[in-house]
Each structure stands twice: as C-alpha cells, then as structure tokens.
Design a protein around this motif. Structure first.
Motif, PDB file in Angstrom:
ATOM      1  N   ALA A 121       3.297  -0.481 -16.354  1.00 23.71           N
ATOM      2  CA  ALA A 121       3.009   0.815 -15.732  1.00 23.71           C
ATOM      3  C   ALA A 121       1.547   1.220 -15.891  1.00 23.71           C
ATOM      4  N   TRP A 122       0.803   0.472 -16.702  1.00 20.22           N
ATOM      5  CA  TRP A 122      -0.603   0.798 -16.980  1.00 20.22           C
ATOM      6  C   TRP A 122      -1.439  -0.440 -16.784  1.00 20.22           C
ATOM      7  N   PRO A 123      -2.568  -0.399 -16.107  1.00 18.60           N
ATOM      8  CA  PRO A 123      -3.195   0.787 -15.505  1.00 18.60           C
ATOM      9  C   PRO A 123      -2.514   1.200 -14.193  1.00 18.60           C
ATOM     10  N   THR A 176      -8.233   4.471  -6.956  1.00 15.19           N
ATOM     11  CA  THR A 176      -8.082   5.336  -8.120  1.00 15.19           C
ATOM     12  C   THR A 176      -7.452   4.541  -9.252  1.00 15.19           C
ATOM     13  N   ILE A 177      -8.154   4.493 -10.402  1.00 14.64           N
ATOM     14  CA  ILE A 177      -7.684   3.753 -11.577  1.00 14.64           C
ATOM     15  C   ILE A 177      -7.468   4.750 -12.701  1.00 14.64           C
ATOM     16  N   ASN A 178      -6.203   4.929 -13.083  1.00 10.92           N
ATOM     17  CA  ASN A 178      -5.852   5.864 -14.155  1.00 10.92           C
ATOM     18  C   ASN A 178      -6.434   7.256 -13.913  1.00 10.92           C
ATOM     19  N   GLY A 179      -6.386   7.703 -12.659  1.00  9.15           N
ATOM     20  CA  GLY A 179      -6.839   9.044 -12.318  1.00  9.15           C
ATOM     21  C   GLY A 179      -8.300   9.156 -11.958  1.00  9.15           C
ATOM     22  N   GLN A 185     -10.555  -6.145  -6.677  1.00  9.95           N
ATOM     23  CA  GLN A 185     -10.726  -5.326  -7.880  1.00  9.95           C
ATOM     24  C   GLN A 185      -9.431  -5.266  -8.692  1.00  9.95           C
ATOM     25  N   ALA A 186      -8.308  -5.198  -7.999  1.00 16.05           N
ATOM     26  CA  ALA A 186      -7.025  -5.217  -8.709  1.00 16.05           C
ATOM     27  C   ALA A 186      -6.820  -6.550  -9.415  1.00 16.05           C
ATOM     28  N   HIS A 187      -7.247  -7.642  -8.786  1.00 21.57           N
ATOM     29  CA  HIS A 187      -7.131  -8.962  -9.414  1.00 21.57           C
ATOM     30  C   HIS A 187      -7.976  -9.035 -10.693  1.00 21.57           C
ATOM     31  N   GLN A 188      -9.169  -8.468 -10.658  1.00 19.42           N
ATOM     32  CA  GLN A 188     -10.009  -8.472 -11.847  1.00 19.42           C
ATOM     33  C   GLN A 188      -9.362  -7.682 -12.984  1.00 19.42           C
ATOM     34  N   LEU A 189      -8.673  -6.601 -12.652  1.00 23.62           N
ATOM     35  CA  LEU A 189      -7.962  -5.839 -13.683  1.00 23.62           C
ATOM     36  C   LEU A 189      -6.800  -6.634 -14.251  1.00 23.62           C
ATOM     37  N   ALA A 201       0.261  -3.344 -10.781  1.00 24.12           N
ATOM     38  CA  ALA A 201       0.880  -2.790  -9.578  1.00 24.12           C
ATOM     39  C   ALA A 201      -0.128  -1.906  -8.850  1.00 24.12           C
ATOM     40  N   LEU A 202      -0.110  -1.992  -7.530  1.00 24.05           N
ATOM     41  CA  LEU A 202      -1.030  -1.213  -6.703  1.00 24.05           C
ATOM     42  C   LEU A 202      -0.235  -0.512  -5.615  1.00 24.05           C
ATOM     43  N   ARG A 203      -0.377   0.797  -5.544  1.00 20.98           N
ATOM     44  CA  ARG A 203       0.242   1.597  -4.487  1.00 20.98           C
ATOM     45  C   ARG A 203      -0.836   1.940  -3.477  1.00 20.98           C
ATOM     46  N   ALA A 204      -0.658   1.520  -2.218  1.00 16.49           N
ATOM     47  CA  ALA A 204      -1.701   1.701  -1.204  1.00 16.49           C
ATOM     48  C   ALA A 204      -1.148   2.487  -0.028  1.00 16.49           C
ATOM     49  N   ALA A 205      -2.004   3.321   0.564  1.00 16.79           N
ATOM     50  CA  ALA A 205      -1.626   4.132   1.723  1.00 16.79           C
ATOM     51  C   ALA A 205      -2.649   3.929   2.825  1.00 16.79           C
TER      52      ALA A 205
END
Length: 453
Positions: A7-9, A24-27, A47-51, A60-64
C-alpha cells in the motif's frame, strides 16, 4: 509477478487533454511533461518502475485520463499489469508460459486373436439390409476453405495503448471496441443514396450544427460523398456557419442548370459551380436562396429536381430545414427522407417543439408516421443561459438534457446526448475544433443515424 504490491508508496497519476500530466507520490505532486499524452504516460510508468526498484517490490499506480481510471501494478523487473476496478483477480497482460506435458496415448481396445490352427475364420454373414450406406454428398455451394478473420487489433487508445507500446499485448477496452463499431457503422456504403432530414419547428434547436456535424462525421469516415443541403424556404443559416466557396450559387442556380447537370456528359467536377466544399471535413454544402430582394420560396417541384441531381452525385444527402411543417419544400423533403433526425437543446420550449413536430408527422400516417417512430433525437447539453458560462449553469443544462432524453426514449428509435461545446456557439463549424468528448458523442450520433439505413 513475484509478490503483491504494498500500500506504500501511494501513487496517483493524471493525464490531461493537452498531453500534460501529474504524478502524486505519498501526497506530493510533481508535473510530468511530454510532447504528447503517449510520452507523458511513458514517463509516469518509468518513474513508477524506479520506485519499484528502490523499494525492492511492486508498486501500485492509480491513473486517471478524462473520465476513465486505471489501476496498474509495476514490478521491479519492469513488467506492467492492469488490475480490474473491482475486487476480482488481476488481469495478467503477459500470458504465462504453458507447462510441458507428456501426451497420453489413446487407449487401444483389445481385439480377440483367432486360433488359426483349430479353425478357419468364417466370412462375415452380412445381408443386403446391413450394408453401410454411402455418406450424403456435401453441398459445393455451401463449402469454403476460407477462414474468417476474427482477430481483434490491440488497444490503440489510453493507458492500454501505452502498455502495448512497451511490448505488451493488451486488448482494447469496451469503450474502444464500441468506438470501433461506430466507425464501422458510419463507414458503410449503402446500395443507393440515402437522405436524412433534420427537423424541429423551433428556431435555435441546433438544426444547423447537427447537419454540419453529421455530414462531417459521415464524410470523414468514408461514408461519402456527402451533401449538406439547406432546404429553408428562403435564407437559411447553413451557409453562414460553413466555409464559402468561390461563388454565390444556391439551390435555385442548381435547379436552373439541372438539365445540363443530369445529361450523360456531366461529371462530378461540374458541381463545383454550385456547391461549397468543406476542405477539412470533406463534404459539400448547397446553400438556400440568399437574395435579400427576392420573394421566391422553393417549391415542391424544385425540391424534386434538386434531389434528383443530388442523388446522382452523392451517396448521402443531409437536409437542413425551416421552422414550418406546412411549407411545400418541407413536406416534399419528408417524401424523399429515409431517416428523420430531431435535434433539441436542453430547453423545454425546444423539446416541446420537437415533440409537436413528431406528432404532426405521426398524424399524417404512412411514410411520415414511420419516420416519426423511427426518428433519432439528438439532445444537446446546451442552453442560451449556459453559453459562455460554466459551473452551475452547465450542471443545470446537463440535468435538463437528461430529463428531455428520458422523455423521448420510449417514443423514437434512438436518443443520443451530446455535450455542450463552446466551439459550436458561433462562427464556422469544424469537427477538429470540438473537444475529444464532443467528437466521440457526434460519432455515436452519426452511427445511430446510419443504423436506420
């Protein structure tokens, strides 16, 4: 995937219509800029892959994007999976490698072996009634060795397309499949010309924009050639809202030249003297009479002549109309109509006028009544008060459009809602000037019309 994402980040992403984005990463938000939406999506996934690498586990990434949302999981090894929006199991976009198995040989039925030393095999005793019958001969006409193509092209829009560009094979969403079906519908070529009449007895009901945009969609997707014909009794507005050709000819000039235009030696190029081509949207416009000093109103016979010429050179004829169902040219237009379209804005007087128009046609019986029952009503989320405004005014317009659409639904073949778009308020109407959501709505409206052919 080796493990479930934690659940984090917490990652949230937005892709805007202009191609810019935000992650947005952790707000904490940061802009993500690409040359277009495709490159912006790729930057966000990278960027998500680097994290994921940094934390040593999937993220997990939520995208709109627009009015749609996606849930993605990016693993340390760079693989990307799409998660369903409910609590079902994740959809794996990379198919697993099938396990190696050893095929089981088919079971052999045991056959008794005869004793050749003690007895000779007796020949089978078969009566003529027991002889096997020959199989019936298959039909040559009903046989084919061609295999129908049932493949579906991978997704070409949104996040699914971005994943495909990364080497995956993600199928199109239900929304993209629906759009492809609408494109297929409006791209058909029907045997013989088709005529669409756009009618509403009230002015300001969106008749002219409806004619222009239906013509644009049908022409741009290959259903043409398409003619948009202003069949007003005298001065109509279709010529004001579309591009002007290098002449001032109108329907009366076309009627006067009809004998030559209907002769065998006339070609399509000769029509350029009478119609006004729309370069971007690929259709032609036939103006109504614009003579300020004239008092001539188009007769039923002139409509017949003009329609005969138009039917020779155009596959699709979309006719604008005036505000009276009593005029001779209005009634003769209905005689030639294959599909009726009734536009209405989100205002009760426009809706009431549309209803009265349908009631008038139904009361006449026969062909007119069939058109009324098979009509397509196009409800625009637009009001005079909402033009140039936003917020509450547009919310009220949408609510009123929903109420009007619901009221027409049991009365006609189809009801389509299209959003308010500032590009339609004034000036030349061009399909490319519309917002993406408005373009999609008008494609759906044109498909609903084409389904009536």
């Amino acid at each position: 995937m080796t493990s479930e994402p934690a659940a984090w980040p917490k990652l949230r992403a937005i892709i805007r219509e202009d191609g810019t984005g935000e992650l947005t990463i952790n707000g904490t938000s940061r802009p993500v800029d690409g040359t277009d939406s495709t490159q912006t999506r790729r930057h966000i996934i990278n960027q998500a892959h680097q994290l994921a690498i940094q934390h040593g586990r999937p993220v997990a990434l939520r995208a709109a994007e627009g009015d749609r949302e996606y849930s993605l999981v990016i693993d340390v090894n760079g693989s990307v999976e799409e998660m369903p929006t409910d609590n079902a199991r994740p959809i794996i976009t990379t198919p697993p490698t099938p396990a190696k198995t050893t095929p089981t040989p088919p079971r052999q039925e045991s056959t008794p072996i005869p004793n050749l030393r003690n007895s000779a095999p007796e020949p089978p005793q078969t009566s003529s009634e027991e002889l096997p019958s020959l199989p019936a001969r298959a039909s040559l006409r009903e046989t084919t060795f061609l295999v129908p193509d049932q493949t579906t092209e991978p997704a070409g829009k949104g996040w699914r397309a971005a994943l495909n560009r990364l080497g995956l094979a993600v199928p199109p969403s239900a929304a993209e499949l629906a759009e492809r079906e609408d494109v297929r519908t409006v791209s058909q070529h029907w045997p013989g010309p088709r005529t669409v009449a756009v009618v509403n007895r009230k002015g300001g009901a969106n008749k002219t924009p409806t004619v222009a945009l239906l013509a644009a969609v049908l022409a741009r997707y290959g259903g043409g050639p398409v003619l948009a014909w202003d069949n007003n009794e005298s001065q109509g507005t279709l010529g004001w809202r579309t591009e002007q050709g290098p002449h001032t000819a109108s329907v009366l000039d076309l009627v006067d030249s009809s004998t030559r235009l209907l002769s065998p030696e006339t070609s399509t190029a000769d029509l350029a003297h009478f119609v006004h081509h729309q370069p971007a949207d690929k259709y032609d416009v036939l103006h109504s009479d614009g003579n300020d000093e004239g008092d001539h109103e188009v007769t039923a016979e002139e409509v017949d002549i003009a329609h005969q010429v138009a039917s020779r050179f155009y596959r699709m004829i979309i006719m604008d109309s005036g505000n009276t169902a009593r005029s001779a040219n209005w009634r003769r237009m209905i005689d030639h109509t294959d599909q009726l379209v009734v536009p209405v804005t989100a205002m009760e007087d426009r809706a009431e006028a549309a209803l009265l128009t349908l009631q008038t046609l139904e009361s006449r019986g026969g062909h007119d009544a069939d058109l009324a029952r098979g009509a397509v009503v196009i409800v625009s989320e637009s009001t005079d008060a909402a033009r140039g405004l936003g917020g509450d005014a547009l919310k009220r317009a949408r609510a009123e459009a929903a109420r009007i659409a619901e009221g027409f639904t049991p009365l006609v073949r189809a009801v389509v809602r299209v959003p308010y778009d500032p590009a339609l308020v004034r000036g030349t109407i061009r399909y490319d000037d519309l917002r993406p959501g408005t373009q999609r709505a008008w494609l759906g409206a044109a498909a609903a019309v084409a389904q009536g052919f």
